[in-house]
Enzyme design. Structure first.
Site, PDB file in Angstrom:
ATOM      1  N   ASP A  35       0.819  -1.217   0.000  1.00 19.50           N
ATOM      2  CA  ASP A  35       0.000   0.000   0.000  1.00 19.50           C
ATOM      3  C   ASP A  35       0.855   1.270   0.000  1.00 19.50           C
ATOM      4  OD1 ASP A  35      -2.095  -1.680   0.045  1.00 19.50           O
ATOM      5  OD2 ASP A  35      -2.775  -1.194   2.089  1.00 19.50           O
ATOM      6  N   GLU A  37       3.826   1.825  -1.161  1.00 18.98           N
ATOM      7  CA  GLU A  37       4.423   2.072  -2.475  1.00 18.98           C
ATOM      8  C   GLU A  37       3.392   2.687  -3.410  1.00 18.98           C
ATOM      9  OE1 GLU A  37       7.567   1.569  -3.892  1.00 18.98           O
ATOM     10  OE2 GLU A  37       7.970   1.610  -1.730  1.00 18.98           O
ATOM     11  N   ASP A  39       0.753   4.371  -2.576  1.00 18.13           N
ATOM     12  CA  ASP A  39       0.489   5.750  -2.152  1.00 18.13           C
ATOM     13  C   ASP A  39       1.563   6.708  -2.657  1.00 18.13           C
ATOM     14  OD1 ASP A  39      -1.746   4.897  -0.893  1.00 18.13           O
ATOM     15  OD2 ASP A  39      -0.859   4.841   1.123  1.00 18.13           O
ATOM     16  N   SER A  84     -34.949  -6.017 -19.270  1.00 22.34           N
ATOM     17  CA  SER A  84     -35.142  -6.605 -17.946  1.00 22.34           C
ATOM     18  C   SER A  84     -35.203  -8.116 -18.113  1.00 22.34           C
ATOM     19  CB  SER A  84     -36.416  -6.078 -17.305  1.00 22.34           C
ATOM     20  OG  SER A  84     -37.516  -6.433 -18.105  1.00 22.34           O
ATOM     21  N   LEU A  85     -35.243  -8.831 -17.011  1.00 27.06           N
ATOM     22  CA  LEU A  85     -35.227 -10.292 -17.060  1.00 27.06           C
ATOM     23  C   LEU A  85     -36.538 -10.855 -16.536  1.00 27.06           C
ATOM     24  CD1 LEU A  85     -31.675 -11.095 -15.637  1.00 27.06           C
ATOM     25  CD2 LEU A  85     -32.505 -11.665 -17.927  1.00 27.06           C
ATOM     26  N   GLU A 116     -24.720 -17.933 -14.871  1.00 27.33           N
ATOM     27  CA  GLU A 116     -23.940 -17.116 -13.941  1.00 27.33           C
ATOM     28  C   GLU A 116     -24.777 -16.750 -12.725  1.00 27.33           C
ATOM     29  OE1 GLU A 116     -23.152 -14.651 -17.232  1.00 27.33           O
ATOM     30  OE2 GLU A 116     -24.567 -13.088 -16.687  1.00 27.33           O
ATOM     31  N   LYS A 118     -26.745 -14.485 -10.121  1.00 26.08           N
ATOM     32  CA  LYS A 118     -27.457 -13.215 -10.305  1.00 26.08           C
ATOM     33  C   LYS A 118     -27.103 -12.303  -9.137  1.00 26.08           C
ATOM     34  CE  LYS A 118     -31.925 -11.177 -11.368  1.00 26.08           C
ATOM     35  NZ  LYS A 118     -31.848 -10.106 -10.364  1.00 26.08           N
ATOM     36  N   ASP A 120     -27.022  -9.416  -6.547  1.00 29.98           N
ATOM     37  CA  ASP A 120     -28.102  -8.620  -5.967  1.00 29.98           C
ATOM     38  C   ASP A 120     -27.599  -7.197  -5.754  1.00 29.98           C
ATOM     39  OD1 ASP A 120     -30.498  -7.945  -4.939  1.00 29.98           O
ATOM     40  OD2 ASP A 120     -30.288  -9.052  -3.060  1.00 29.98           O
ATOM     41  N   ARG A 139     -29.686   2.112 -14.513  1.00 26.54           N
ATOM     42  CA  ARG A 139     -30.568   1.528 -15.512  1.00 26.54           C
ATOM     43  C   ARG A 139     -31.807   2.412 -15.742  1.00 26.54           C
ATOM     44  NH1 ARG A 139     -34.987  -1.757 -15.462  1.00 26.54           N
ATOM     45  NH2 ARG A 139     -35.263  -3.021 -17.326  1.00 26.54           N
ATOM     46  N   GLU A 176     -23.444  -4.926 -12.764  1.00 21.69           N
ATOM     47  CA  GLU A 176     -24.114  -4.666 -11.494  1.00 21.69           C
ATOM     48  C   GLU A 176     -23.114  -4.049 -10.520  1.00 21.69           C
ATOM     49  OE1 GLU A 176     -27.881  -5.982  -9.944  1.00 21.69           O
ATOM     50  OE2 GLU A 176     -27.566  -6.057 -12.087  1.00 21.69           O
ATOM     51  N   LYS A 293     -28.557 -17.844 -19.971  1.00 16.54           N
ATOM     52  CA  LYS A 293     -28.618 -17.155 -21.261  1.00 16.54           C
ATOM     53  C   LYS A 293     -28.243 -18.137 -22.365  1.00 16.54           C
ATOM     54  CE  LYS A 293     -27.130 -12.966 -18.960  1.00 16.54           C
ATOM     55  NZ  LYS A 293     -26.072 -11.983 -18.728  1.00 16.54           N
ATOM     56  N   LYS A 317     -34.754 -17.487  -9.661  1.00 22.92           N
ATOM     57  CA  LYS A 317     -34.527 -16.817  -8.380  1.00 22.92           C
ATOM     58  C   LYS A 317     -34.689 -17.756  -7.190  1.00 22.92           C
ATOM     59  CE  LYS A 317     -36.021 -12.529  -8.231  1.00 22.92           C
ATOM     60  NZ  LYS A 317     -35.797 -11.085  -8.209  1.00 22.92           N
ATOM     61  N   CYS A 419     -38.324 -12.161  35.158  1.00 19.97           N
ATOM     62  CA  CYS A 419     -38.346 -13.252  34.196  1.00 19.97           C
ATOM     63  C   CYS A 419     -39.781 -13.733  33.963  1.00 19.97           C
ATOM     64  CB  CYS A 419     -37.476 -14.391  34.723  1.00 19.97           C
ATOM     65  SG  CYS A 419     -37.613 -15.899  33.750  1.00 19.97           S
TER      66      CYS A 419
END
Ligand code: D41
Length: 684
Positions: A35, A37, A39, A84-85, A116, A118, A120, A139, A176, A293, A317, A419
């Site tokens: 890090d 280096e 920087d 859209s899907l 693949e 999906k 979120d 989108r 995404e 797909k 889903k 209690c």
């Protein structure tokens, strides 16, 4: 100051090098330099850009830190609409999709699918002109989104300039934006520390971070990007399949799903779905399903789309893990260790594949922080086999007393003072998140646990009183507290499952035998929170009698070696509970007594300065008890025999220690003589 031409060359060099390190770190997950280096190079580039403002380019890594705040996000029309899907939830729907595809293609062959996870997150489109990132947009409605270019520049794994070659002059890369689970947890911890609002889930955190007018805020949020397709410019790419397209995007520097694959037919799709389902909890990001797909791009084109959704792709889903529902009430549950957990009673809701009616609120602080009240609409989450929890409330939906935004209908939640199971006081230790019932031995919720502990070998050592017997005794209502054990008869016990006459007799004898114990064992057997065996022994030794311990306040208790404020508070809370004192009184009435721990200042320390060694099995005393008794009389118990040993107490099957004693001429005594010593001291 370097000559402008030299500076320009160096700046280009630095930009390329910094982006190479960025890519290695954020996309390949394989850091190439420390890090510090990085920087150093970063600051050198910043310095050059400050000296020669004309060198500053849109694709400079220095632009990842955010710029001047915007007043609003300009609208941005996508070059090619973002489709859209359609969704599938059941295997039958996936099979129907595959059939539609084959029908549409008029083929009976098995179709290959690029598959693949999906992600979120939020769908976005990134525009590259001549290989340089120039514009990024959400989108939106698929045709027009909001331009959030300065914000997207801060996303570390989005390339500001494309790697390699062969890219068209203009290309829209779709994907995404999301937040990794670990980054989300860190961000929320930071928000909490600062007293800022926490996010309900990584998706909300990503959305909230991307939609900041001040890109410096976005820069401080750990967002990531994954590419899944191409809009404008797709026609110019020399690729035949979706999987080749993804390989190309990866080669140009884009992060793509490592889990992507190509499978055959609906059978392959469902297999992939199952595999990703099991991987899901261990994936570093949230996904809400998988996407299938048609792999061949010419077939995709042939299938086309209907009303904004492609016919060549579908999202399969998982059942939603989060749902909205209403809080009908807030109860508390008492766990086996006395832990008091607030639980929301919910209007039944289908979430994570099951109907949920209760959700944990974890502890008092959590309820306060989330401010969950009766009547609130809440987000409920059930992920995998995890217990359902209330994630957050929806503040806008809180019912109020009147229509004018008046006060809420229900007050903030408060933990009960007693209690709900046994009416004993509820206490919360210093620095503890969890409140507990102090009923211990008395509380039905804790009864079995308390009895197991009471009977344990290192506590009262009641042989034959195992978990199964305790369960039966409690379930049959025969035993409520340890004191009830001493009322059990052979007849009652013989009536239990898998308990013969002989075992019943043995158990009654073992219970009877436990009446004779040591103060240390008894204290330990009470099951006082934070009081283990060693502390029990220290307490017995220090106070010498039970009354002294019961009467001690937090100050006095802390005089005992190794007893700190937390342990002291637990002890005080336990004895403050009248139910516990009652049970102790019942136990003493049942004939419990002990041989050690006479008042520390009463009676002479008859064995002061004497060292004893115990060896072999004594006829009645247990080794630990004999040791405690010697120590209570001021004596020391050593592990090996030497010339300095005053007595060796030998029982049955004494071995080498006895031999050594005889060899050295150390006096050897038996148990009876030891008891005499303890009573009368050493007669010299
Ligand atoms: O991971 C995703 N969320 C994802 C979304 C994905 N892996 N692939 C996608 N593919 C498409 C098409 C086939 C239309 C290009 C998508 C989406 N669309 C999508 N995301 C949001 C709306 C559409």
């Amino acid at each position: 100051m370097p000559a402008p031409a030299v500076a320009a060359e160096r700046a280009a060099e630095l930009r390329a090098e910094l982006e190479r390190h960025n890519h290695a770190y954020y996309v390949l997950d394989a850091p190439t330099i420390p890090d510090a280096e990085y920087d150093k190079l970063f600051r050198e580039l910043q310095g050059l850009e400050a000296e020669f403002p004309e060198l500053l380019t849109a694709d400079s890594p220095t632009q990842r830190v955010g710029g001047a705040p915007l007043k609003e996000f300009p609208p941005r029309r996508h070059g090619v609409p973002m489709l859209s899907l359609n969704n599938a939830f059941e295997p039958a729907e996936v099979e129907a999709f595959d059939k539609r595809v084959r029908d549409g293609l008029e083929t009976i062959a098995t179709v290959d699918y690029a598959v693949e996870p999906k992600f979120d997150g939020l769908a976005i489109s990134l525009t590259y002109e001549n290989g340089v990132f120039t514009c990024g947009a959400t989108r939106g409605d698929g045709v027009t989104g909001e331009e959030v270019t300065p914000n997207l520049r801060t996303v570390r794994n989005i390339p500001l300039r494309l790697h390699g070659e062969g890219w068209p002059a203009l290309i829209e890369v779709r994907g995404e934006v999301l937040m990794f689970k670990a980054d989300f947890a860190e961000l929320n911890a930071r928000q909490r520390e600062r007293g800022d609002k926490e996010f309900a889930n990584p998706r909300n955190a990503a959305a909230g971070s991307l939609r900041q007018l001040d890109s410096k805020i976005t820069a401080s949020r750990p967002l990531s990007f994954f590419a899944y397709g191409v809009g404008a410019g797709a026609d110019a790419l020399a690729v035949r399949t979706h999987s080749e397209l993804m390989d190309k995007l990866a080669a140009w520097g884009f992060p793509v799903a490592a889990e992507r694959a190509v499978v055959s037919g609906s059978h392959g799709q469902l297999e992939f779905f199952a595999k990703i389902g099991t991987l899901r909890p261990s994936l570093p990001y949230d996904i809400d399903g998988v996407v299938y797909k048609v792999n061949r791009l010419d077939w995709q084109a042939q299938l086309g789309f209907v009303s904004r959704a492609p016919r060549f792709a579908i999202a399969h889903k998982f059942p939603a893990e989060e749902a909205l529902t209403e809080v009908l009430g807030i109860d508390v549950q008492v766990g086996r260790t006395g832990a008091i957990t607030p639980v929301a009673r919910l209007k039944p809701v289908f979430v994570g594949g099951v109907t949920v009616t209760n959700a944990t609120l974890h502890n008092e602080d959590e309820v306060r922080r989330k401010d969950v009240r009766v009547g609130d609409t809440v987000i409920v989450r059930r992920a995998g086999d995890v217990i359902p929890e209330v994630v957050a409330i929806v503040p806008e939906k809180r019912p109020t007393r009147d229509l004018f935004g008046g006060e809420p209908l229900h007050p903030p939640f408060e933990l009960p003072k007693v209690c709900p199971e046994c009416g004993s006081a509820v206490a919360r230790g210093i620095d503890e998140a969890i409140a507990r019932c102090t009923g211990g031995l008395y509380c039905p919720a804790q009864r079995k646990q308390a009895l197991w502990h009471y009977a344990a070998r290192r506590a009262m050592d009641i042989e034959g009183l195992g978990d199964k017997i305790v369960d039966q005794l409690v379930d049959a209502g025969l035993v409520h507290t340890p004191a009830d054990l001493y009322k059990l008869t052979v007849e009652t016990l013989a009536g239990l499952d898998r308990m013969g006459e002989k075992s019943a007799q043995n158990l009654v004898a073992a219970i009877d035998h436990s009446r004779q114990t040591t103060l240390a064992r008894f204290i330990f057997a009470l099951g006082i929170r934070n009081v283990g065996e060693a502390t029990a022994r220290d307490l017995a030794r220090y106070f010498g009698n039970l009354d002294g311990i019961i009467a001690a306040d937090i100050e006095a208790l802390q005089q005992v070696p190794d007893v700190g404020p937390i342990v002291a508070a637990s002890i005080v809370a336990f004895f403050n509970e009248s139910h516990n004192r009652e049970i102790i009184a019942q136990l003493l009435a049942a004939g419990l007594h002990w041989t050690d721990g006479e008042p520390a200042d009463a009676g002479p320390k008859l064995l002061a300065g004497k060292t004893l060694v115990l060896t072999g099995t004594l006829p009645t005393l247990k080794r630990d008890d004999a040791k405690a008794m010697v120590e209570a009389a001021g004596g020391k118990v050593a592990g090996s025999v030497s010339k300095k040993t005053d007595f060796v107490v030998a029982g049955e099957e004494a071995g080498s220690k006895l031999e050594k004693a005889l060899e050295l001429g150390v006096p050897v005594i038996d148990e009876a003589e030891l008891l005499k010593l303890l009573e009368k001291g050493v007669q010299e």
